[in-house]
Design a protein around this motif. Structure first.
Motif: not given
Length: 108
Positions: A14-15, A73-76, A91-93, A103-104
């Motif tokens: 993820s850095g 809930t996911v966000g890319i 990011r997941v919740s 991080g990918r």
């Protein structure tokens, strides 16, 4: 969203944090299968899951060992991280186990 989700994601990549001895990875396969892995020196655990899209920003994971489901809930998005520079972030919740940011990893 689901097409961008396919691949392997790592909390260490993820850095956002200095490298640690632990890493969590999520692998999403295009056939709806996947795997979660927690790894640290001397210990590794893996759990398989099935996943499906519920909405553009929501997925359902069903653990195959317990048939227990959780909605995430996911966000890319591309982010400029403090330690790794530009990273495609997932990011997941809520957190899958401990991590919420991944991080990918390069495919290969």
């Amino acid at each position: 969203m689901t097409g961008r989700l396919v691949g392997t994601w790592s909390s260490e990549a993820s850095g956002l944090y200095y490298s640690s001895f632990e890493d969590e990875t999520l692998t999403f396969c295009s056939d709806g299968g996947g795997e979660y892995e927690f790894a640290r020196p001397g210990h590794r655990s893996r759990r398989a899951f099935r996943w499906r899209s519920l909405a553009p920003d929501r997925i359902e994971l069903t653990w195959t060992d317990t048939v227990e489901s959780v909605e995430l809930t996911v966000g890319i998005a591309d982010e400029d991280t403090p330690l790794a520079g530009p990273v495609l972030m997932l990011r997941v919740s809520p957190a899958v186990e401990f991590a919420e940011e991944f991080g990918r990893l390069p495919s290969g």
